[in-house]
Design a protein around this motif. Structure first.
Motif, PDB file in Angstrom:
ATOM      1  N   GLU A 149      -9.646   1.585   6.628  1.00  0.00           N
ATOM      2  CA  GLU A 149      -8.718   0.588   6.084  1.00  0.00           C
ATOM      3  C   GLU A 149      -8.006  -0.169   7.198  1.00  0.00           C
ATOM      4  OE1 GLU A 149      -7.943  -0.391   3.045  1.00  0.00           O
ATOM      5  OE2 GLU A 149      -8.649   1.133   1.653  1.00  0.00           O
ATOM      6  N   ALA A 150      -8.032   0.361   8.420  1.00  0.00           N
ATOM      7  CA  ALA A 150      -7.317  -0.265   9.527  1.00  0.00           C
ATOM      8  C   ALA A 150      -8.208  -1.259  10.261  1.00  0.00           C
ATOM      9  CB  ALA A 150      -6.808   0.802  10.492  1.00  0.00           C
ATOM     10  N   VAL A 151      -8.885  -2.124   9.503  1.00  0.00           N
ATOM     11  CA  VAL A 151      -9.835  -3.054  10.099  1.00  0.00           C
ATOM     12  C   VAL A 151      -9.142  -4.189  10.844  1.00  0.00           C
ATOM     13  CG1 VAL A 151     -11.670  -2.567   8.448  1.00  0.00           C
ATOM     14  CG2 VAL A 151      -9.970  -4.322   7.916  1.00  0.00           C
ATOM     15  N   PHE A 152      -7.880  -4.450  10.527  1.00  0.00           N
ATOM     16  CA  PHE A 152      -7.148  -5.548  11.165  1.00  0.00           C
ATOM     17  C   PHE A 152      -5.812  -5.017  11.677  1.00  0.00           C
ATOM     18  CE2 PHE A 152      -4.423  -9.359  11.247  1.00  0.00           C
ATOM     19  CZ  PHE A 152      -5.211 -10.194  12.012  1.00  0.00           C
ATOM     20  N   PRO A 153      -5.788  -4.518  12.912  1.00  0.00           N
ATOM     21  CA  PRO A 153      -4.572  -3.894  13.434  1.00  0.00           C
ATOM     22  C   PRO A 153      -3.568  -4.904  13.991  1.00  0.00           C
ATOM     23  CG  PRO A 153      -6.295  -3.756  15.071  1.00  0.00           C
ATOM     24  CD  PRO A 153      -6.914  -4.428  13.860  1.00  0.00           C
ATOM     25  N   GLY A 154      -3.242  -5.910  13.198  1.00  0.00           N
ATOM     26  CA  GLY A 154      -2.321  -6.937  13.661  1.00  0.00           C
ATOM     27  C   GLY A 154      -0.874  -6.579  13.403  1.00  0.00           C
ATOM     28  N   ALA A 155       0.020  -7.351  14.006  1.00  0.00           N
ATOM     29  CA  ALA A 155       1.451  -7.159  13.794  1.00  0.00           C
ATOM     30  C   ALA A 155       1.861  -7.757  12.453  1.00  0.00           C
ATOM     31  CB  ALA A 155       2.237  -7.816  14.927  1.00  0.00           C
TER      32      ALA A 155
ATOM     33  N   VAL B  54       0.855  -1.189   0.000  1.00  0.00           N
ATOM     34  CA  VAL B  54       0.000   0.000   0.000  1.00  0.00           C
ATOM     35  C   VAL B  54       0.888   1.235   0.000  1.00  0.00           C
ATOM     36  CG1 VAL B  54      -1.681   1.324   1.358  1.00  0.00           C
ATOM     37  CG2 VAL B  54      -1.906  -1.163   1.172  1.00  0.00           C
ATOM     38  N   GLY B  55       0.551   2.220  -0.824  1.00  0.00           N
ATOM     39  CA  GLY B  55       1.335   3.439  -0.891  1.00  0.00           C
ATOM     40  C   GLY B  55       1.159   4.327   0.324  1.00  0.00           C
ATOM     41  N   ALA B  56       2.069   5.292   0.481  1.00  0.00           N
ATOM     42  CA  ALA B  56       1.991   6.212   1.616  1.00  0.00           C
ATOM     43  C   ALA B  56       0.698   7.017   1.596  1.00  0.00           C
ATOM     44  CB  ALA B  56       3.198   7.150   1.592  1.00  0.00           C
ATOM     45  N   SER B  57       0.089   7.155   0.426  1.00  0.00           N
ATOM     46  CA  SER B  57      -1.198   7.852   0.315  1.00  0.00           C
ATOM     47  C   SER B  57      -2.349   7.028   0.860  1.00  0.00           C
ATOM     48  CB  SER B  57      -1.484   8.179  -1.152  1.00  0.00           C
ATOM     49  OG  SER B  57      -1.696   6.984  -1.889  1.00  0.00           O
ATOM     50  N   GLY B  58      -2.099   5.739   1.108  1.00  0.00           N
ATOM     51  CA  GLY B  58      -3.150   4.826   1.540  1.00  0.00           C
ATOM     52  C   GLY B  58      -3.753   4.037   0.404  1.00  0.00           C
ATOM     53  N   SER B  59      -3.297   4.264  -0.810  1.00  0.00           N
ATOM     54  CA  SER B  59      -3.834   3.560  -1.978  1.00  0.00           C
ATOM     55  C   SER B  59      -3.115   2.234  -2.179  1.00  0.00           C
ATOM     56  CB  SER B  59      -3.653   4.413  -3.238  1.00  0.00           C
ATOM     57  OG  SER B  59      -4.289   5.662  -3.096  1.00  0.00           O
TER      58      SER B  59
ATOM     59  N   ALA C 180      -8.958   4.614  20.802  1.00  0.00           N
ATOM     60  CA  ALA C 180      -8.744   3.497  19.872  1.00  0.00           C
ATOM     61  C   ALA C 180      -9.968   3.295  18.991  1.00  0.00           C
ATOM     62  CB  ALA C 180      -8.435   2.220  20.653  1.00  0.00           C
ATOM     63  N   THR C 181     -11.149   3.399  19.569  1.00  0.00           N
ATOM     64  CA  THR C 181     -12.387   3.260  18.806  1.00  0.00           C
ATOM     65  C   THR C 181     -12.514   4.363  17.772  1.00  0.00           C
ATOM     66  OG1 THR C 181     -13.509   2.193  20.659  1.00  0.00           O
ATOM     67  CG2 THR C 181     -14.900   3.149  18.945  1.00  0.00           C
ATOM     68  N   GLY C 182     -12.165   5.568  18.184  1.00  0.00           N
ATOM     69  CA  GLY C 182     -12.228   6.701  17.266  1.00  0.00           C
ATOM     70  C   GLY C 182     -11.267   6.539  16.102  1.00  0.00           C
ATOM     71  N   PHE C 183     -10.075   6.012  16.378  1.00  0.00           N
ATOM     72  CA  PHE C 183      -9.111   5.787  15.297  1.00  0.00           C
ATOM     73  C   PHE C 183      -9.687   4.805  14.287  1.00  0.00           C
ATOM     74  CE2 PHE C 183      -5.815   3.488  13.113  1.00  0.00           C
ATOM     75  CZ  PHE C 183      -4.923   4.478  12.728  1.00  0.00           C
ATOM     76  N   ALA C 184     -10.262   3.718  14.783  1.00  0.00           N
ATOM     77  CA  ALA C 184     -10.819   2.708  13.886  1.00  0.00           C
ATOM     78  C   ALA C 184     -11.951   3.285  13.047  1.00  0.00           C
ATOM     79  CB  ALA C 184     -11.308   1.513  14.689  1.00  0.00           C
ATOM     80  N   GLN C 185     -12.780   4.128  13.649  1.00  0.00           N
ATOM     81  CA  GLN C 185     -13.892   4.720  12.915  1.00  0.00           C
ATOM     82  C   GLN C 185     -13.404   5.705  11.860  1.00  0.00           C
ATOM     83  OE1 GLN C 185     -16.233   6.323  16.128  1.00  0.00           O
ATOM     84  NE2 GLN C 185     -17.412   4.433  16.404  1.00  0.00           N
ATOM     85  N   ALA C 186     -12.305   6.390  12.157  1.00  0.00           N
ATOM     86  CA  ALA C 186     -11.769   7.377  11.228  1.00  0.00           C
ATOM     87  C   ALA C 186     -10.833   6.758  10.195  1.00  0.00           C
ATOM     88  CB  ALA C 186     -11.017   8.467  12.004  1.00  0.00           C
ATOM     89  N   SER C 187     -10.512   5.490  10.388  1.00  0.00           N
ATOM     90  CA  SER C 187      -9.542   4.822   9.507  1.00  0.00           C
ATOM     91  C   SER C 187     -10.101   3.482   9.057  1.00  0.00           C
ATOM     92  CB  SER C 187      -8.217   4.613  10.258  1.00  0.00           C
ATOM     93  OG  SER C 187      -7.768   5.810  10.849  1.00  0.00           O
TER      94      SER C 187
ATOM     95  N   TRP D 115      -1.608  -0.944   5.085  1.00  0.00           N
ATOM     96  CA  TRP D 115      -2.147   0.423   5.142  1.00  0.00           C
ATOM     97  C   TRP D 115      -1.709   1.119   6.428  1.00  0.00           C
ATOM     98  CZ3 TRP D 115      -5.093   3.494   8.276  1.00  0.00           C
ATOM     99  CH2 TRP D 115      -5.658   4.644   7.705  1.00  0.00           C
ATOM    100  N   ILE D 116      -1.790   0.403   7.536  1.00  0.00           N
ATOM    101  CA  ILE D 116      -1.386   0.981   8.822  1.00  0.00           C
ATOM    102  C   ILE D 116       0.079   1.390   8.792  1.00  0.00           C
ATOM    103  CG2 ILE D 116      -0.946   0.416  11.246  1.00  0.00           C
ATOM    104  CD1 ILE D 116      -3.531  -1.330  11.104  1.00  0.00           C
TER     105      ILE D 116
END
Length: 328
Positions: A101-107, A40-45, A92-99, A68-69
């Motif tokens: 693409e970050a549906v899976f914040p895994g390592a 994923v590019g730095a733009s998020g694409s 953390a909830t707010g970040f997920a709602q605003a992001s 993406w993260i």
């Protein structure tokens, strides 16, 4: 004007992103893993993504989210995960709602830098991609400089050509559980040794070739597009965004391919054949769109995939898809 002083940030180029994905697939196959790689590019694409044969559905979504993260937050996704689990839950909830693409914040995701500037993120996930040591694996293959190197983080480090660093907690503990007190001499460690080109990825090779045909046809017409090849269940096998193509083409290509794959029809005919697209979208998980540009792909009369092209005039995208499919 030199690249260093250009005012506009850039994403990693498609050729470079594809090279990273290929290296990751090569190492994954060498390790006996099956999954998906996303860049994923730095733009998020999304720039490119590849799913290995028998990689299983869902892995691409997870890999894309971790990439993406790393790309947008400019840190390893493991650090992002640490932050999300230590800050106040509402934040953390707010970040997920605003992001979204970050549906899976895994390592496992890593940022890709060029001259000290983050230009992309890369990550892997899927059926057997994990930080655990598989049964029967040669311990030398999962050792870097004499230290345990879990397979998931190893293939990403190999793709990037950087020293191995684990992101998934205690590699030593997992090593002990799998190999006991076995010690590998640093000179015998093969984790970062050159992997041969992957040779067992017939479906992925076919999907890449189809995407290549689409992009060649688009270049011949002087247009820039995104292309997606999905399996008959709507899960991506290969996706690419041509340099300079509209970022929104990625979503259009995937949704057009999804319509073709899930309903065995041209995406532009979806509504006339099956009813309102909004109602159909509510019935299926992969996104679908009734925009021209998606074609079903058949092999010996059997539906095997959906091809989608997006980012340009829909009628032209449909023509590109037809020409590419006829040429492969």
């Amino acid at each position: 004007m030199s690249e260093a002083v250009r005012p506009h940030p850039r994403d990693l180029g498609l050729a470079e992103a594809r090279a990273l994905a290929r290296r990751a697939v090569d190492k994954a196959e060498q390790l006996g893993l099956r999954g998906a790689i996303a860049v994923v590019g730095a733009s998020g694409s999304l720039i490119t993504a590849s799913r290995m044969d028998a990689g299983g559905p869902g892995g691409m979504t997870r890999a894309r989210s971790k990439a993406w993260i790393s790309a947008t937050q400019q840190i390893p996704s493991s650090e992002h995960l640490h932050r999300m689990t230590t800050i106040a839950p509402p934040v953390a909830t707010g970040f997920a709602q605003a992001s979204p693409e970050a549906v899976f914040p895994g390592a496992g995701g890593m940022a890709v830098s060029d001259g000290g500037v983050v230009v992309a993120g890369i990550a892997a996930s899927g059926a057997t991609v994990s930080p655990f040591f598989p049964d029967g694996i040669d311990p030398r293959a999962v050792s870097a400089d004499g230290r345990p190197a879990n397979p998931e983080d190893l293939l990403i480090a190999y793709a990037l050509g950087i020293p191995y660093a684990g992101q998934h907690g205690d590699d030593g503990k997992r090593w002990q559980q799998r190999f006991g007190d076995l010690v590998v001499d640093p000179a015998d460690s093969l984790g970062m040794a050159t992997a041969p080109p992957a040779s067992l990825q017939a479906q992925l090779d076919w999907a890449r070739a189809l995407c290549d045909a689409v992009m060649a046809e688009a270049r011949a017409r002087g247009v820039r597009v995104a292309v997606a090849v999905l399996d008959r269940g709507g899960d991506p096998i290969q996706q690419d965004l041509m340099d300079g193509a509209p970022a929104g083409g990625v979503a259009i290509a995937q949704a057009a391919a999804g319509a073709a794959a899930l309903f065995d029809c041209e995406s532009g005919e979806l509504e006339s054949r099956f009813g309102p697209v909004a109602a159909l979208s509510a019935l299926v998980v992969p996104p679908v769109a009734g925009i021209p540009g998606g074609l079903p792909v058949n092999d010996a009369g059997r539906l095997v995939a959906g091809l989608g092209v997006g980012g340009g005039d829909p009628a032209v995208c449909a023509e590109i898809a037809r020409a590419a499919l006829a040429a492969t």
